[in-house]
Scaffold this motif. Sequence first.
Motif, PDB file in Angstrom:
ATOM      1  N   LEU A 141       0.835  -1.201   0.000  1.00 14.90           N
ATOM      2  CA  LEU A 141       0.000   0.000   0.000  1.00 14.90           C
ATOM      3  C   LEU A 141       0.870   1.251   0.000  1.00 14.90           C
ATOM      4  N   VAL A 142       1.878   1.291   0.865  1.00 16.72           N
ATOM      5  CA  VAL A 142       2.746   2.465   0.947  1.00 16.72           C
ATOM      6  C   VAL A 142       3.506   2.663  -0.356  1.00 16.72           C
ATOM      7  N   GLU A 143       4.020   1.578  -0.917  1.00 14.57           N
ATOM      8  CA  GLU A 143       4.714   1.727  -2.206  1.00 14.57           C
ATOM      9  C   GLU A 143       3.767   2.242  -3.285  1.00 14.57           C
ATOM     10  N   GLN A 144       2.533   1.766  -3.282  1.00 16.42           N
ATOM     11  CA  GLN A 144       1.570   2.196  -4.298  1.00 16.42           C
ATOM     12  C   GLN A 144       1.287   3.698  -4.187  1.00 16.42           C
ATOM     13  N   ARG A 178       6.864  11.402 -10.581  1.00 18.15           N
ATOM     14  CA  ARG A 178       8.304  11.161 -10.715  1.00 18.15           C
ATOM     15  C   ARG A 178       8.680   9.700 -10.509  1.00 18.15           C
ATOM     16  N   MET A 179       7.763   8.922  -9.928  1.00 20.24           N
ATOM     17  CA  MET A 179       8.136   7.604  -9.426  1.00 20.24           C
ATOM     18  C   MET A 179       7.637   6.470 -10.314  1.00 20.24           C
ATOM     19  N   THR A 180       8.418   5.405 -10.368  1.00 18.91           N
ATOM     20  CA  THR A 180       8.034   4.158 -11.012  1.00 18.91           C
ATOM     21  C   THR A 180       8.174   3.046  -9.976  1.00 18.91           C
ATOM     22  N   GLY A 181       7.118   2.278  -9.809  1.00 20.50           N
ATOM     23  CA  GLY A 181       7.139   1.217  -8.806  1.00 20.50           C
ATOM     24  C   GLY A 181       7.854  -0.024  -9.314  1.00 20.50           C
ATOM     25  N   ALA A 182       8.930  -0.397  -8.639  1.00 22.78           N
ATOM     26  CA  ALA A 182       9.697  -1.580  -9.047  1.00 22.78           C
ATOM     27  C   ALA A 182       9.230  -2.844  -8.333  1.00 22.78           C
ATOM     28  N   GLY A 183       8.399  -2.690  -7.293  1.00 18.78           N
ATOM     29  CA  GLY A 183       7.980  -3.863  -6.538  1.00 18.78           C
ATOM     30  C   GLY A 183       9.144  -4.471  -5.774  1.00 18.78           C
ATOM     31  N   GLU A 184       9.071  -5.778  -5.548  1.00 16.62           N
ATOM     32  CA  GLU A 184      10.122  -6.461  -4.792  1.00 16.62           C
ATOM     33  C   GLU A 184      11.264  -6.836  -5.736  1.00 16.62           C
ATOM     34  N   PHE A 230      14.095  -0.502 -15.813  1.00 18.79           N
ATOM     35  CA  PHE A 230      13.154   0.617 -15.929  1.00 18.79           C
ATOM     36  C   PHE A 230      13.839   1.795 -16.635  1.00 18.79           C
ATOM     37  N   PRO A 231      14.116   1.649 -17.925  1.00 21.14           N
ATOM     38  CA  PRO A 231      14.930   2.659 -18.624  1.00 21.14           C
ATOM     39  C   PRO A 231      14.277   4.038 -18.702  1.00 21.14           C
ATOM     40  N   GLU A 232      12.957   4.115 -18.593  1.00 23.62           N
ATOM     41  CA  GLU A 232      12.272   5.402 -18.708  1.00 23.62           C
ATOM     42  C   GLU A 232      12.033   6.062 -17.354  1.00 23.62           C
ATOM     43  N   ALA A 233      12.387   5.388 -16.263  1.00 24.13           N
ATOM     44  CA  ALA A 233      12.059   5.886 -14.924  1.00 24.13           C
ATOM     45  C   ALA A 233      12.912   7.086 -14.538  1.00 24.13           C
ATOM     46  N   VAL A 234      12.280   8.065 -13.893  1.00 20.28           N
ATOM     47  CA  VAL A 234      13.019   9.172 -13.277  1.00 20.28           C
ATOM     48  C   VAL A 234      13.573   8.700 -11.934  1.00 20.28           C
ATOM     49  N   GLN A 235      12.698   8.132 -11.095  1.00 24.09           N
ATOM     50  CA  GLN A 235      13.073   7.508  -9.829  1.00 24.09           C
ATOM     51  C   GLN A 235      12.262   6.228  -9.677  1.00 24.09           C
ATOM     52  N   VAL A 236      12.739   5.330  -8.835  1.00 26.23           N
ATOM     53  CA  VAL A 236      12.014   4.085  -8.606  1.00 26.23           C
ATOM     54  C   VAL A 236      11.749   3.892  -7.116  1.00 26.23           C
ATOM     55  N   THR A 237      10.662   3.196  -6.831  1.00 21.06           N
ATOM     56  CA  THR A 237      10.434   2.662  -5.495  1.00 21.06           C
ATOM     57  C   THR A 237      10.843   1.197  -5.521  1.00 21.06           C
ATOM     58  N   ASP A 238      11.382   0.714  -4.411  1.00 20.94           N
ATOM     59  CA  ASP A 238      11.833  -0.670  -4.303  1.00 20.94           C
ATOM     60  C   ASP A 238      11.289  -1.230  -3.002  1.00 20.94           C
ATOM     61  N   LYS A 239      10.377  -2.202  -3.116  1.00 21.87           N
ATOM     62  CA  LYS A 239       9.677  -2.734  -1.943  1.00 21.87           C
ATOM     63  C   LYS A 239      10.250  -4.094  -1.524  1.00 21.87           C
TER      64      LYS A 239
END
Length: 322
Positions: A97-100, A107-113, A158-167
């Motif tokens: 939920l927090v990652e979502q 700015r963010m792209t979710g990378a998941g686990e 994630f070549p197009e990502a500005v930043q990523v989240t990593d869960k």
Amino acid sequence: MQRRFDDPATAEADRMHLGFALAKAMDDLKRPESLFTYLRPANQLMRKAHPYDIASRRAELEGIFATFADFTPAPAPEASDFAPVFVTGMPRSGTTLVEQIIASHSRMTGAGEAGVAVREVQKVILDAAGRYRAWSEIAGAEVAAMGRRYEAEMRRRFPEAVQVTDKSIQTHAWMGFIASALPQAKFVVVRRDPRDTALSIYRNVFAENTHLYAYDLHDLGLYFRMFEELIDFWREKLPGGFHEIQYEELVDHPEEQSRRLIAACGLPWEEACLSFHENKRRVQTLSLYQVRQPIYRSSTRAWERHAEELKDFTDALEGRHA
């Protein structure tokens, strides 16, 4: 399903899966008194099929504590300026939920686990014999190289990502190392009532050979205590190094807590973060259904209906049994 579950001729693997399915059915039918009738034997059969020794986790913690005994926070020389946001905590604590919420920011792209950072850290920390190296023995260049390898892999994915989240769940164990390798990274630790967390873990089947401590309530209590030890350790070693968010407070005050969360990630506020359930990014965890819905409160204090059945967990958590 009940007839098959009760039939002595049913294979143990089938009976195990039927037990988890029947527990879910009891919950859906609002029959909480029958939940553990199926949940307990299902977990026992899973543990029988996948034995686990909680002492292995204790040994891992002792290795981490020994490695970072002389740790002081400082960026590695020539460290990457890559700036992921790591979301970590116990399974079923609200990390998805927090990652979502964060990943709903423009700015963010979710990378998941992603599972990259811990693997790369362990390549440096563990020597060829599997022993834990001391922090003072690890050159700054090795730490910086770990960060660059992480960046390269995430940019490849994630070549197009500005930043990523990593869960990646286990990130909390290695926050100091990752902070040195990626000094622009942010860390979010999600907390939830341990009893609700434990109940949710115990009710679910995880990917094969992952979270093997989950199928015994006593081991689950000890594991949760060790999670708390790690968070306390890094709170001392890395002061101000991570943002902690309480799941129950997020549920009760979603906008207030979401604004604090986004600010802690170093991002300007965007209203899309409150509409996280409209984000159609791919989610590959057991929480897929939940993050497609607005925030709801029905999963809080669910443990109260099962306090007696959870006694092995709470006793271990509170140190009444080692």
